[in-house]
Design a protein around this motif. Sequence first.
Motif, short mmCIF file in Angstrom:
data_model
loop_
_atom_site.label_atom_id
_atom_site.label_comp_id
_atom_site.label_asym_id
_atom_site.label_seq_id
_atom_site.Cartn_x
_atom_site.Cartn_y
_atom_site.Cartn_z
N ALA A 1 4.39 103.55 1.17
CA ALA A 1 5.64 104.03 0.57
C ALA A 1 5.65 103.80 -0.93
N ILE B 1 9.07 108.77 -2.90
CA ILE B 1 10.00 109.48 -2.03
C ILE B 1 9.58 110.93 -1.76
N PHE C 1 6.08 110.39 0.83
CA PHE C 1 6.05 109.45 1.95
C PHE C 1 6.53 110.15 3.21
N ARG C 2 5.67 110.24 4.19
CA ARG C 2 6.00 110.94 5.43
C ARG C 2 5.11 110.44 6.55
N LYS D 1 9.05 114.39 7.30
CA LYS D 1 9.49 113.63 6.14
C LYS D 1 10.90 113.07 6.33
N GLN E 1 11.55 109.17 7.02
CA GLN E 1 12.08 108.34 5.94
C GLN E 1 13.39 107.67 6.32
N ILE F 1 11.37 102.77 -0.32
CA ILE F 1 10.72 104.01 -0.76
C ILE F 1 11.21 104.31 -2.17
#
Length: 699
Positions: free
Chosen positions: A180, A185, A188-189, A196, A200, A210
């Motif tokens: 992360a 942001i 990040f997935r 995603k 998240q 994140i």
Amino acid sequence: MRVTALQLIHSNSTCVLCGWTDNCPEKYGEKKTYVEYNLTVHYYCLLMSSGIWQRGEEDEGVDGFLITDIRKEVNRAAKLKCNICKKKGASIGCVAPKCKRSYHFPCGLRKECIFQFMEDFRSYCWEHKPVQIFPDKESRGPSQCTICLDLVEHLPLYSVLKSPCCKNAWFHRECLQYQALSAGIFFFRCTVCNNKDKFQEEMLRMGIHIPEKDASWELEENAYQDLLQCYQHCDIRRCLCKEGRDYNEPDSKWEIKRCQSCGSRGTHLACSSMKSWEQNWECVECRSIFAKSGKYSKQKKRSLATSEKTDGTTCLLEEPSPKYPRQSPGSQHSFLLQTQRREVSSILKELKQQINTKTTRLNINTENIWNTALKGFRQRNFRPTNTIEVKFTNCKNRLKTDTSGSKHLFFQLLMGHLQNSSLFEGSSAKNLSLDSQALKENLYFEAGKMIAVSLVHGGPSPGFFSKILFNCLVYGPENVKPNLEDVADTDVVQTIKKIKYANSLSSLQSTIHECYDFLAAAGCLRPITALCDKNMLVNDLLTHHVIKRIISPLESFRQGLKTLGVLEKMEMHPVAFSSIFCHKPERLSAETLCDLFTIHCSSGVKEVGGADFWIGYLQDVESGESVVTLEDILYFVTGSFSIPPIGFDPEPTIKFLHVGYPIGNRLLNCLELPITKTYESFKNKMEFTIRNTLRVERE
């Protein structure tokens, strides 16, 4: 108050909120020291403190926290004792109603508290923290963390997190946090299905920070510089440029032209007898894929003759052979498959680096291929990373004469058995079936494991997967929408068609009444008040019969495919791997075998036409003027009737020697051919040896 000149330094100063000197940005956020205000603070300590808010702009104070507010928060925390270390300065409190626990941020991490880096930046103590629910029916066995690839236990631990979007995706908390921080942001997935938003949301709830920033790889200087470089190298066998192969002079005969198909090979215009840059050119690799053997093209003969007269230079490599005319645009599908299979070959060779020299022997009975293979894969000393040696046994359990081709034959027989086994259903393109006994005996896992081992150890690919099965494996069943063609049971198909093609509400309700038991078993009973309701009902039925019904076999099968990292590569390169899982290998051609074998011969052999005899014989076999097939020739040399996805190791070679008859050395994949004076003699020796050798082996 606006801070104008803050000198930031890293030192051993203690954080004013937690009292720790540690400088670990991954755990506590960036540690900043403001000399002008005699202030040192961890960013996360500041974010999570319960009595302070960002009342300034981003460039005011410390990232929007005013200096006066920070000092007030320090004074407030000085009155609170940490429930963990028992020292003063506990600025963070649990937000659960009636909970009065306070603690420092580092102490909270050690006690496995949850800090939510979103909205109001809430904190939960070790007793009130949010947890993930693991259904009892889920497997408790370990699986691979898809980030670090180490094992992760399926247990409700603080250090373990489960993906909300993929049923069998598990992670180490520490791995997720590092990812992360690196991805930010925007990137990040979920590493499995690429989801995603849902991913998240769950990770923020479970305390993963994140940051709102670009990914670290996006911030590297000249990170994508290589993508801007064009290929500039002449790959012609005989480069004519005196300045060298890398020399490129635009608007001259020494300008480098790239292959119009792949762009990864090049030639000087003069080296390929091209008068202008506008002329099309393809490298030998791409041309061989487009080419088709066995026919002659007068048009190509004329173009070749013309090219030989152009500029007094003969093109040695790039003009298509007069015997192999370029195919029509209809051959593009074949071209794509060939390109994808070359990519798969490179990936599998990378995975093969895991294989060590320690040997595991499998004793296989060809009349009972499945049970003996299962016994071998389940034996205590079997390791997928060991080199596999196969011995075939007869009914009296005496070992047959072993050859290096035994392994190829074993995997070929095994893939054939799997295709026709009760584990799969369908005609040619197959989906997983629901076999409760096989599920109980964990056979779906073993089947996936066998396929993975076959691919990495040089065996054939299955080639019989349906698109829906492959997509469920690489994208996750929740991201796949089945069609009527994906249903294997003809009775189920007819029932769904009755519902789908009902043309009035009354006929639809009548059909549903007739199919009451069928719908109840599928869990798809619902009130029907309009004709359009049938669409949702049909989708539910398709999802049940194609996906939900076999969800347990699918998960077990996926776990088996994870062996040696195969499933991970499938998820990273789905298009390439679909070429070997959903398509059978293309039939061998004379050109394919010609390109596969490297000829090693002396000049004396060339004089008597040894290489020409070999090429001519392949063309005779392909045109049906022989008692053997191209597959027979390949099997005679390698022990395999097809080219495995990973290719052959070592690569097949041909040697012309003073021997009486051809010899197929399967240990070295070497074909030793006799030196003869006439083509007729060469052909007779080939026919006699290959036909009789294969006849004896079959008997």
